[in-house]
Write a protein that holds these residues in place. Sequence first.
Motif, PDB file in Angstrom:
ATOM      1  N   SER A 164       0.808  -1.220   0.000  1.00  0.00           N
ATOM      2  CA  SER A 164       0.000   0.000   0.000  1.00  0.00           C
ATOM      3  C   SER A 164       0.845   1.275   0.000  1.00  0.00           C
ATOM      4  CB  SER A 164      -0.984  -0.013   1.178  1.00  0.00           C
ATOM      5  OG  SER A 164      -0.284  -0.146   2.391  1.00  0.00           O
ATOM      6  N   ALA A 165       0.183   2.371  -0.382  1.00  0.00           N
ATOM      7  CA  ALA A 165       0.817   3.688  -0.536  1.00  0.00           C
ATOM      8  C   ALA A 165       0.751   4.464   0.784  1.00  0.00           C
ATOM      9  CB  ALA A 165       0.091   4.449  -1.633  1.00  0.00           C
ATOM     10  N   PHE A 166       1.478   5.584   0.840  1.00  0.00           N
ATOM     11  CA  PHE A 166       1.535   6.321   2.104  1.00  0.00           C
ATOM     12  C   PHE A 166       0.263   7.111   2.395  1.00  0.00           C
ATOM     13  CE2 PHE A 166       2.608   9.965  -0.560  1.00  0.00           C
ATOM     14  CZ  PHE A 166       1.974  11.000   0.098  1.00  0.00           C
ATOM     15  N   ASN A 167      -0.469   7.487   1.326  1.00  0.00           N
ATOM     16  CA  ASN A 167      -1.495   8.522   1.538  1.00  0.00           C
ATOM     17  C   ASN A 167      -2.817   7.994   2.090  1.00  0.00           C
ATOM     18  OD1 ASN A 167      -1.979   7.268  -0.973  1.00  0.00           O
ATOM     19  ND2 ASN A 167      -3.193   9.004  -1.634  1.00  0.00           N
ATOM     20  N   LYS A 190       2.383  -5.217   3.213  1.00  0.00           N
ATOM     21  CA  LYS A 190       3.589  -4.393   3.263  1.00  0.00           C
ATOM     22  C   LYS A 190       3.158  -2.943   3.066  1.00  0.00           C
ATOM     23  CE  LYS A 190       6.484  -2.341   0.809  1.00  0.00           C
ATOM     24  NZ  LYS A 190       6.729  -1.200   1.696  1.00  0.00           N
ATOM     25  N   PHE A 244      -1.774  -4.000  -5.428  1.00  0.00           N
ATOM     26  CA  PHE A 244      -0.799  -2.916  -5.262  1.00  0.00           C
ATOM     27  C   PHE A 244      -1.465  -1.556  -5.399  1.00  0.00           C
ATOM     28  CE2 PHE A 244       1.960   0.296  -7.164  1.00  0.00           C
ATOM     29  CZ  PHE A 244       2.901   0.396  -6.151  1.00  0.00           C
ATOM     30  N   THR A 245      -1.202  -0.675  -4.461  1.00  0.00           N
ATOM     31  CA  THR A 245      -1.647   0.709  -4.538  1.00  0.00           C
ATOM     32  C   THR A 245      -0.415   1.590  -4.481  1.00  0.00           C
ATOM     33  OG1 THR A 245      -3.597   0.097  -3.306  1.00  0.00           O
ATOM     34  CG2 THR A 245      -3.179   2.433  -3.506  1.00  0.00           C
ATOM     35  N   GLY A 246      -0.233   2.442  -5.477  1.00  0.00           N
ATOM     36  CA  GLY A 246       0.929   3.330  -5.478  1.00  0.00           C
ATOM     37  C   GLY A 246       1.072   4.015  -6.817  1.00  0.00           C
ATOM     38  N   SER A 247       2.280   4.487  -7.091  1.00  0.00           N
ATOM     39  CA  SER A 247       2.501   5.281  -8.299  1.00  0.00           C
ATOM     40  C   SER A 247       2.499   4.404  -9.551  1.00  0.00           C
ATOM     41  CB  SER A 247       3.847   5.999  -8.180  1.00  0.00           C
ATOM     42  OG  SER A 247       4.861   5.037  -8.021  1.00  0.00           O
ATOM     43  N   THR A 250       6.031   2.582 -10.066  1.00  0.00           N
ATOM     44  CA  THR A 250       6.242   1.370  -9.272  1.00  0.00           C
ATOM     45  C   THR A 250       5.272   0.281  -9.728  1.00  0.00           C
ATOM     46  OG1 THR A 250       6.680   2.858  -7.422  1.00  0.00           O
ATOM     47  CG2 THR A 250       6.546   0.538  -6.898  1.00  0.00           C
ATOM     48  N   GLU A 268      -3.928  -0.275  -8.412  1.00  0.00           N
ATOM     49  CA  GLU A 268      -4.608   0.993  -8.101  1.00  0.00           C
ATOM     50  C   GLU A 268      -3.535   2.064  -8.139  1.00  0.00           C
ATOM     51  OE1 GLU A 268      -7.775   1.434  -7.701  1.00  0.00           O
ATOM     52  OE2 GLU A 268      -8.545  -0.567  -7.264  1.00  0.00           O
ATOM     53  N   LEU A 269      -3.324   2.640  -9.322  1.00  0.00           N
ATOM     54  CA  LEU A 269      -2.175   3.528  -9.524  1.00  0.00           C
ATOM     55  C   LEU A 269      -2.615   4.998  -9.592  1.00  0.00           C
ATOM     56  CD1 LEU A 269      -0.379   1.228 -12.132  1.00  0.00           C
ATOM     57  CD2 LEU A 269      -0.434   1.049  -9.638  1.00  0.00           C
ATOM     58  N   GLY A 270      -1.692   5.831 -10.001  1.00  0.00           N
ATOM     59  CA  GLY A 270      -1.911   7.282  -9.921  1.00  0.00           C
ATOM     60  C   GLY A 270      -3.054   7.796 -10.790  1.00  0.00           C
ATOM     61  N   CYS A 302      -5.181  10.122  -4.380  1.00  0.00           N
ATOM     62  CA  CYS A 302      -5.117   9.632  -5.764  1.00  0.00           C
ATOM     63  C   CYS A 302      -6.218  10.277  -6.584  1.00  0.00           C
ATOM     64  CB  CYS A 302      -5.248   8.115  -5.784  1.00  0.00           C
ATOM     65  SG  CYS A 302      -6.625   7.520  -4.796  1.00  0.00           S
ATOM     66  N   GLU A 397       1.187  13.368 -12.835  1.00  0.00           N
ATOM     67  CA  GLU A 397       0.576  13.490 -11.509  1.00  0.00           C
ATOM     68  C   GLU A 397       1.649  14.030 -10.560  1.00  0.00           C
ATOM     69  OE1 GLU A 397       0.414  10.039  -8.951  1.00  0.00           O
ATOM     70  OE2 GLU A 397      -1.666  10.457  -8.409  1.00  0.00           O
ATOM     71  N   PHE A 466     -14.055   0.716  -6.710  1.00  0.00           N
ATOM     72  CA  PHE A 466     -13.148   1.851  -6.815  1.00  0.00           C
ATOM     73  C   PHE A 466     -11.950   1.468  -7.680  1.00  0.00           C
ATOM     74  CE2 PHE A 466      -9.549   4.391  -5.717  1.00  0.00           C
ATOM     75  CZ  PHE A 466     -10.065   5.664  -5.546  1.00  0.00           C
TER      76      PHE A 466
HETATM   77  P1  NAD Z   1       4.932   4.495  -4.292  1.00  0.00           P
HETATM   78  O1  NAD Z   1       4.716   3.877  -5.626  1.00  0.00           O
HETATM   79  O2  NAD Z   1       6.173   5.262  -4.069  1.00  0.00           O
HETATM   80  O3  NAD Z   1       4.909   3.351  -3.147  1.00  0.00           O
HETATM   81  C1  NAD Z   1       3.804   2.507  -2.975  1.00  0.00           C
HETATM   82  C2  NAD Z   1       4.255   1.224  -2.292  1.00  0.00           C
HETATM   83  O4  NAD Z   1       5.117   0.498  -3.156  1.00  0.00           O
HETATM   84  C3  NAD Z   1       5.051   1.434  -0.990  1.00  0.00           C
HETATM   85  O5  NAD Z   1       4.632   0.499  -0.039  1.00  0.00           O
HETATM   86  C4  NAD Z   1       6.470   1.155  -1.442  1.00  0.00           C
HETATM   87  O6  NAD Z   1       7.305   0.725  -0.393  1.00  0.00           O
HETATM   88  C5  NAD Z   1       6.245   0.046  -2.447  1.00  0.00           C
HETATM   89  N1  NAD Z   1       7.331  -0.195  -3.407  1.00  0.00           N
HETATM   90  C6  NAD Z   1       8.251   0.684  -3.861  1.00  0.00           C
HETATM   91  N2  NAD Z   1       9.083   0.070  -4.748  1.00  0.00           N
HETATM   92  C7  NAD Z   1       8.664  -1.215  -4.851  1.00  0.00           C
HETATM   93  C8  NAD Z   1       9.097  -2.340  -5.614  1.00  0.00           C
HETATM   94  N3  NAD Z   1      10.126  -2.277  -6.448  1.00  0.00           N
HETATM   95  N4  NAD Z   1       8.422  -3.514  -5.484  1.00  0.00           N
HETATM   96  C9  NAD Z   1       7.348  -3.603  -4.676  1.00  0.00           C
HETATM   97  N5  NAD Z   1       6.898  -2.562  -3.906  1.00  0.00           N
HETATM   98  C10 NAD Z   1       7.543  -1.379  -4.017  1.00  0.00           C
HETATM   99  O7  NAD Z   1       3.641   5.398  -3.980  1.00  0.00           O
HETATM  100  P2  NAD Z   1       3.406   6.422  -2.767  1.00  0.00           P
HETATM  101  O8  NAD Z   1       4.236   7.644  -2.969  1.00  0.00           O
HETATM  102  O9  NAD Z   1       3.473   5.718  -1.456  1.00  0.00           O
HETATM  103  O10 NAD Z   1       1.860   6.801  -2.981  1.00  0.00           O
HETATM  104  C11 NAD Z   1       1.389   7.771  -3.846  1.00  0.00           C
HETATM  105  C12 NAD Z   1       0.926   7.179  -5.155  1.00  0.00           C
HETATM  106  O11 NAD Z   1      -0.076   6.180  -4.925  1.00  0.00           O
HETATM  107  C13 NAD Z   1       0.271   8.203  -6.049  1.00  0.00           C
HETATM  108  O12 NAD Z   1       0.660   7.977  -7.379  1.00  0.00           O
HETATM  109  C14 NAD Z   1      -1.215   7.931  -5.864  1.00  0.00           C
HETATM  110  O13 NAD Z   1      -2.031   8.386  -6.922  1.00  0.00           O
HETATM  111  C15 NAD Z   1      -1.215   6.442  -5.754  1.00  0.00           C
HETATM  112  N6  NAD Z   1      -2.434   5.975  -5.088  1.00  0.00           N
HETATM  113  C16 NAD Z   1      -3.381   5.371  -5.861  1.00  0.00           C
HETATM  114  C17 NAD Z   1      -4.578   4.972  -5.288  1.00  0.00           C
HETATM  115  C18 NAD Z   1      -5.641   4.319  -6.108  1.00  0.00           C
HETATM  116  O14 NAD Z   1      -6.541   3.738  -5.521  1.00  0.00           O
HETATM  117  N7  NAD Z   1      -5.604   4.397  -7.432  1.00  0.00           N
HETATM  118  C19 NAD Z   1      -4.795   5.167  -3.911  1.00  0.00           C
HETATM  119  C20 NAD Z   1      -3.794   5.771  -3.145  1.00  0.00           C
HETATM  120  C21 NAD Z   1      -2.614   6.174  -3.760  1.00  0.00           C
END
Ligand code: NAD
Length: 511
Positions: A164-167, A190, A244-247, A250, A268-270, A302, A397, A466
């Motif tokens: 999961s992501a930080f936000n 994680k 996976f939720t994050g950028s 990644t 669930e990306l950006g 996001c 983004e 979602f």
């Molecule tokens: P990030 O991609 O930097 O990190 C997300 C997660 O991925 C963290 O837990 C990180 O430790 C992990 N990670 C990093 N490198 C990795 C790798 N090589 N293998 C596996 N895991 C790895 O994102 P962030 O800065 O924490 O969060 C912000 C982003 O998340 C924004 O782009 C936002 O739009 C997106 N987001 C999307 C949603 C959605 O539902 N679409 C919801 C919340 C946040």
Amino acid sequence: MTDIKRVRDETFKKLDLNENNSGVYNGKWLEFNRNNSIESVSPIDGTFLSRISTATESDYDKTIEIISRAFVEWSETPAPSRGMIIKKISDRILEFKEDLGKIVSMEAGKVTSEGQGEIQEMVDIGYFSMGISRQIYGNTMASERPKHRLFEQYVPLGPIGIISAFNFPSAVWSWNSFLAAVVGDTSVWKPSSKVALTSVAVMKIISKVVEEESLPPIFALVNGSGKIIGDLMSGDRRLPLISFTGSVKTGKNIATKVSGRLGKTILELGGNNCAIVSEKCDMNIALKGVAFGAMATAGQRCTSTRRVVINQKIYDEFIGKLKKIYENVKIGNPLENGVLVGPLIDNDAVSNYFAAIETAKKQGGKLLYGGSKHGNGNYVLPTIIEAEEGMSITRDETFAPILYAFKYSDFEEAVRIHNDVPQGLSSTIFTNDLREEEYFLSARGSDCGIANVNTSTAGAEIGGAFGGEKDTGGGRESGSDAWKSYMRRQTVTKNFGNDVPLSQGVRFNID
Ligand code: NAD
């Protein structure tokens, strides 16, 4: 001025947290290990919150073995009983809502109502999941063969991985883990290392319920870096699904690695979310919706509104009024009453804010409001930049409160600008014109996973599925039938006759 140290000490007592916490749980909490740990620091004022130990590769390995064994027992527990466990967990979270919400505010910088809202969202998805536990059904079809029954059933997947992501430091985990649990899966989490403390606070509460109910370890927590622990999860064939939720960056790496072993992903990306403001809108509603979408959580959702496309006839009036709202918004310590915009998560986020503004200016953007720091620390002014089509920065983004404002003259042009980005998460239109509204909701309209009318791009309810399209990854979580993603579909044909008739009239005569 709210003293963060005092709030930290008060909440730590109630939540059984310390200055040093283990960040690894797999049915029991592993020993705290200072040599393998990360620091949690509040973005509000840099106050040290806690040190959290992380998983070694061997801790990780053992954890997956443990939740794989737990899966056998848990998947055989009747689904409604699993639902009652998630209800009990949700009740317990509700009891600690205020304190958990404060942890989210201190660690992620969310204003009080958003910190509390995040915990409420966990409770909401918990109760929703309990309801789903009595609605796990498949279809029955008419068989073409005599004395045959044909149906589909949904079967639990196994232990699954959640990154999961930080936000959204706790809600996103519960969207995944609660649905996964009621359908019969176990899970390992994680979290982002930027919000490790929240993950420990949540798991402390949950582990107590697991203990009281003598459950197998259905939830596990492995704090650690994405590059090490996250990467191990992506490559681990024992985890059939990685949510996976994050950028986007990644997410693309993870998707490649998981699909390389033919595993499943929920991505669930950006987002790069846009609001269209028609000349036929209710301006007050549009102003409130855009202001909330662009400034709430300091633009770190996001679903934050990053672009607004305004009809040229009302552009000056709308921007003038929006600037007034921006001037009056209280920025500062998110635990203070009345504050609506808190800090950015860290220094890198502040640098990204300034870099995006500089690039926008170089590309021809005109700064209409903001563009500077607010006091000391990670606080920045929410910013409005007048933009034009073709400015490449508006396609990125930037996780900060920057709103790009475009003018349009005809409606099709507005929709074209709206869709002209790689991401496709959330969108909205402010209009009272039924034809515009329906156009926006048609195949030629918004290309996003979420399309709203007269409300913000941000602030989704848990009841709907979602997620987003294009670079946002195509995953769906939370409400509706998102539970199906945590199961495998199995088509079953049962013969209860005395012969083996074949389909399509095929004959295979054996005497
Ligand atoms: P990030 O991609 O930097 O990190 C997300 C997660 O991925 C963290 O837990 C990180 O430790 C992990 N990670 C990093 N490198 C990795 C790798 N090589 N293998 C596996 N895991 C790895 O994102 P962030 O800065 O924490 O969060 C912000 C982003 O998340 C924004 O782009 C936002 O739009 C997106 N987001 C999307 C949603 C959605 O539902 N679409 C919801 C919340 C946040």
